[in-house]
Structures are given as C-alpha cells and as structure tokens.
Enzyme design. Structure first.
Site, mmCIF file in Angstrom:
data_model
loop_
_atom_site.group_PDB
_atom_site.id
_atom_site.type_symbol
_atom_site.label_atom_id
_atom_site.label_comp_id
_atom_site.label_asym_id
_atom_site.label_seq_id
_atom_site.Cartn_x
_atom_site.Cartn_y
_atom_site.Cartn_z
ATOM 1 N N HIS A 186 8.915 25.948 -15.659
ATOM 2 C CA HIS A 186 8.749 24.248 -16.071
ATOM 3 C C HIS A 186 7.577 24.607 -16.938
ATOM 4 C CE1 HIS A 186 10.601 22.655 -12.744
ATOM 5 N NE2 HIS A 186 12.444 23.132 -13.287
ATOM 6 N N GLN A 244 8.350 26.818 -10.718
ATOM 7 C CA GLN A 244 7.471 25.672 -11.004
ATOM 8 C C GLN A 244 6.615 25.090 -12.156
ATOM 9 O OE1 GLN A 244 10.792 23.633 -8.392
ATOM 10 N NE2 GLN A 244 9.894 25.111 -6.886
ATOM 11 N N ASP A 293 0.283 24.947 -13.544
ATOM 12 C CA ASP A 293 -1.296 25.335 -13.577
ATOM 13 C C ASP A 293 -1.859 26.718 -13.637
ATOM 14 O OD1 ASP A 293 -0.343 27.340 -10.732
ATOM 15 O OD2 ASP A 293 -0.305 25.138 -9.352
ATOM 16 N N PHE A 330 4.733 17.301 -5.196
ATOM 17 C CA PHE A 330 4.906 16.335 -5.052
ATOM 18 C C PHE A 330 5.337 14.995 -4.160
ATOM 19 C CE2 PHE A 330 5.144 19.276 -9.152
ATOM 20 C CZ PHE A 330 4.623 18.068 -9.981
#
Ligand SMILES: [Zn+2]
Length: 219
Positions: free
Chosen positions: A117, A99, A102, A35
């Site tokens: 998450h 977090q 995937d 990110f």
C-alpha cells in the site's frame, strides 16, 4: 501452554521459507493507530477519507489528515518487527508483504519488504512525478497556502498537479498493482512453505486474497 500457540510454534519452527503478511496490528505497539479497532482511525474519520475521490475533492484536507494521523517519523519498531527481521537474517523469513505504510519493518532491519500500500515517507506530484519527502510537505503545509500544488511542473490543468502522499487509497493503484507486481507476489506465496499473517483482519482486497495462493499443504 495454549495448544494453538504450540501448533504455531511447531509450524514456524519447521518452516524454512516463510512469507509474512502484515497489517496495522503489528505496529500498534509502536504507537501507531490501526484502522478497524475501537481506537482505530475509522473511529475518528470515515473510511471514505482514504479514497482517491476524497483526495481529489479535498487535496489540502487529505494531505493534512495524512500528515497528522498517518505520518509517524519518530515511531520505533517493536518486538514483532524485530523478530521478523531476525528470522530473515536467519534465512527463515523470505519476504514480508505489508499493508503498512510506516516503514517499521525496514527500520527493524528487514530487507525483503513489499510495501503493497505504498509509503507515507514521500509524496509525489501526480503530473510530473516529482518526489517530495513528507518532512518537506509538513514544512510546506506550515508555510504555504497551496502547499499541495507542485511548483516544479508546468501542468496548468486543474487537479493534475496535486501532490499526493505515496500511499495507495481506495480507488487507487500502487506500484504493485500490475500484472508483474501481482505475479511477483503470487510466486513468493506459492513458493513459501508457511504463510504467517500478522496484525491484519484481511478485510481489504486484493491483499486479502493472497493467502489463497499458497501451495497445497502449506500452513
Ligand atoms: Zn509536478
């Protein structure tokens, strides 16, 4: 050898009950964008796009963004994921708290994984809870105008019947965002004899506070 590396090698070598906290950085070698780096998601979209507010205002665009940029069904685990899975089998790593959405830790063979998450593998109707595999959402998106509206439930109230990827957004709360969820995680951290933080700059609360709960002296 680098003295920091020596120190880490020694600490991990001695530890018997490691809790690992991971973030996007562990998956970049599997071809998944992080990110906050120079090539990360936030270079192409503002952070706001991953908020619940944005989702409610633009459910179609949000779903599309998620499927195009967050969903990587063909990604394979890299050495980082593999070694953590191996250490779990050896009894060294007790739990991974990630977090990442995937699923690569599980693909690598790790069993004790908390997806703090959520996951991009599925999406759910916010009203009836009907679960849609993301694969199905992709084909809905290609063939239906209102692909993000649940066609199972009877909710006619606007916005209630939206289908949302099962990921935790800003302003959102996931399955671990409860007193029980937090207690479970804090207990794992307190019992650990070593905390390993990988691939995260620990900028996002509440995940970023977890290391503070380690017991005194636990590296
Ligand atoms: Zn529904």
């Amino acid at each position: 050898m680098d003295s920091n590396l020596d120190t880490c090698t020694n600490l991990i070598g001695k530890a018997k009950n490691i809790v690992v906290l991971t973030g996007a950085g562990i998956s970049t070698e599997s071809g998944i964008k992080d990110f906050r780096s120079k090539t990360g998601i936030y270079q192409m979209a503002p952070e706001y796009i991953l908020s619940l507010d944005y989702f409610y205002q633009h459910p179609a665009e949000f779903n599309q963004f998620a499927m195009e940029h967050l969903y990587h069904p063909d990604a394979i685990p890299n050495k980082g994921h593999e070694i953590l899975a191996k250490w779990e089998k050896q009894g060294k790593v007790r739990h991974i708290i990630t977090q990442n959405i995937d699923g690569l830790h599980q693909k690598a063979g790790s069993k004790n994984v908390i997806e703090f998450h959520g996951t991009i593998k599925t999406a759910s109707c916010l009203h009836c809870g009907k679960i849609y595999p993301t694969e199905e959402m992709v084909s809905r998106m290609q063939t239906m105008e209102d692909f993000y509206i649940c066609n199972y439930c009877k909710s006619k109230r606007e916005k209630e019947h939206y289908i949302k990827p099962d990921v935790v957004l800003y302003g959102d709360a996931g399955e671990w965002f409860s007193v029980d969820g937090f207690n479970t995680i804090i207990q794992l951290i307190e019992q650990a004899d070593c905390i390993v933080v990988l691939g995260t700059s620990l900028k996002v609360t509440p995940f970023s506070v977890f290391p503070q709960y380690r017991r005194r002296g636990a590296p």
